[in-house]
Write an enzyme that holds these catalytic residues in place. Structure first.
Site, mmCIF file in Angstrom:
data_model
loop_
_atom_site.group_PDB
_atom_site.id
_atom_site.type_symbol
_atom_site.label_atom_id
_atom_site.label_comp_id
_atom_site.label_asym_id
_atom_site.label_seq_id
_atom_site.Cartn_x
_atom_site.Cartn_y
_atom_site.Cartn_z
ATOM 1 N N ASP A 120 0.904 -1.159 0.045
ATOM 2 C CA ASP A 120 -0.181 0.036 -0.190
ATOM 3 C C ASP A 120 0.838 1.400 -0.017
ATOM 4 O O ASP A 120 2.101 1.122 0.200
ATOM 5 C CB ASP A 120 -1.057 0.075 1.221
ATOM 6 C CG ASP A 120 -0.163 -0.279 2.449
ATOM 7 O OD1 ASP A 120 1.027 -0.252 2.637
ATOM 8 O OD2 ASP A 120 -0.969 -0.950 3.527
ATOM 9 N N ASN A 164 -7.455 -2.941 14.413
ATOM 10 C CA ASN A 164 -8.913 -3.141 14.051
ATOM 11 C C ASN A 164 -8.909 -4.373 12.912
ATOM 12 O O ASN A 164 -9.986 -4.372 12.250
ATOM 13 C CB ASN A 164 -9.322 -1.905 13.270
ATOM 14 C CG ASN A 164 -8.816 -1.358 11.988
ATOM 15 O OD1 ASN A 164 -7.798 -2.063 11.522
ATOM 16 N ND2 ASN A 164 -9.013 -0.335 11.135
ATOM 17 N N HIS A 216 -7.221 -4.781 10.177
ATOM 18 C CA HIS A 216 -7.096 -4.557 8.830
ATOM 19 C C HIS A 216 -5.749 -5.286 8.204
ATOM 20 O O HIS A 216 -4.797 -5.698 9.100
ATOM 21 C CB HIS A 216 -7.200 -3.186 8.298
ATOM 22 C CG HIS A 216 -5.787 -2.447 8.729
ATOM 23 N ND1 HIS A 216 -5.772 -1.131 8.703
ATOM 24 C CD2 HIS A 216 -4.388 -2.940 9.102
ATOM 25 C CE1 HIS A 216 -4.527 -0.552 9.335
ATOM 26 N NE2 HIS A 216 -3.603 -1.590 9.341
ATOM 27 N N GLU A 266 -9.737 -2.018 5.182
ATOM 28 C CA GLU A 266 -10.107 -1.646 6.483
ATOM 29 C C GLU A 266 -11.448 -2.514 6.746
ATOM 30 O O GLU A 266 -12.357 -2.927 5.697
ATOM 31 C CB GLU A 266 -10.695 -0.188 6.467
ATOM 32 C CG GLU A 266 -9.374 0.804 6.165
ATOM 33 C CD GLU A 266 -8.653 1.063 7.616
ATOM 34 O OE1 GLU A 266 -8.499 0.034 8.160
ATOM 35 O OE2 GLU A 266 -8.110 1.980 7.727
#
Ligand code: PGA
Length: 239
Positions: free
Chosen positions: A64, A133, A135, A140
């Site tokens: 990313d 979280n 990811h 996400e």
């Protein structure tokens, strides 16, 4: 099948994951390595830099990149890679693939990126970190998995977690480009590295739960060849 390897601490995690990467490259000198940025992999790259392996034929592909940051910006993943991976490990310029954070047309850049990965023959080993979280890359939590490389609006949790690399959460870019879930799942092997108690809850989700896009890492339960290397704090007393 998920194989779990326990490391005592962050340093040992770097050694264990580093050895996995070295083995991959010994087996296939021109491996395509999918690489991750962030705090967790730093120990791995440090370990590899000490070992000085011959990576001259390895191709690297990044997970990313933030949108809006140039490769010369010290907060970009391009810069991180140059600093901690490409230069210390002597990866040739022609063997470095990362989305362009300054691209004019995000959709076109994502399409181009997918094609470039395909042209390399796919990813042999994909290294992944884990978000608090759940990811992976910047995929996400949400109502559905997004398959291909895409533009993503970063969640408030991710921007807060990554603010340590910026001045404050407001300075963290709002958007990024990330490999999609299918891009990641196509890798022939996956190595997930997890460190610290803050990740314990997200890690727990792949050790006894089902697959849900609300916790993106759970998709790895459907991959045939996943190794999870985690330190004692992340495992939270398990294993
Ligand atoms: P970290 O990030 O290694 O900096 O904790 C992991 C991630 O968000 O994927």
């Amino acid at each position: 099948m998920v194989e779990i390897i326990r490391a005592e601490n962050y340093e040992e995690l770097g050694q264990i994951a580093g050895e996995q990467i070295l083995r991959q490259v010994e087996e296939k000198r021109d491996s395509v390595l999918g690489l991750a940025t962030g705090g967790t992999p730093r120990g791995i790259y440090r370990y590899l830099a000490e070992k000085k392996p011959d990576l001259s034929r390895v191709r690297t592909v990044n997970l990313d990149e933030y949108l809006g940051l140039s490769g010369g910006d010290p907060r970009s993943y391009h810069y991180y890679m140059k600093e901690y991976v490409w230069e210390p490990l002597e990866i040739g310029r022609e063997n470095r693939l990362i989305p362009d954070g300054l691209c004019q047309d995000a959709e076109e850049e994502c399409r181009r990126y997918e094609e470039q990965i395909r042209a390399l023959g796919g990813i042999d080993l994909q290294l992944l970190g884990l978000g608090e979280n759940g990811h992976i890359g910047f995929n996400e939590p949400g109502p559905a998995f997004v398959c291909d490389t895409h533009k993503v609006c970063l969640s408030p949790e991710t921007r807060a977690a990554n603010s340590r690399f910026f001045g404050s959460p407001e300075e963290v870019p709002r958007y990024a480009l990330t490999m999609g879930i299918r891009t990641i799942m196509r890798a022939r092997r996956i190595l997930l590295v997890v460190s610290g108690g803050k990740k314990a809850k997200a890690l727990q989700a792949i050790m006894g739960g089902g697959v849900t896009p609300q916790i993106p890492v759970t998709i790895l339960l459907l991959h045939p060849r996943v190794t999870v290397a985690a330190d004692a704090a992340a495992l939270g007393g398990k294993f």
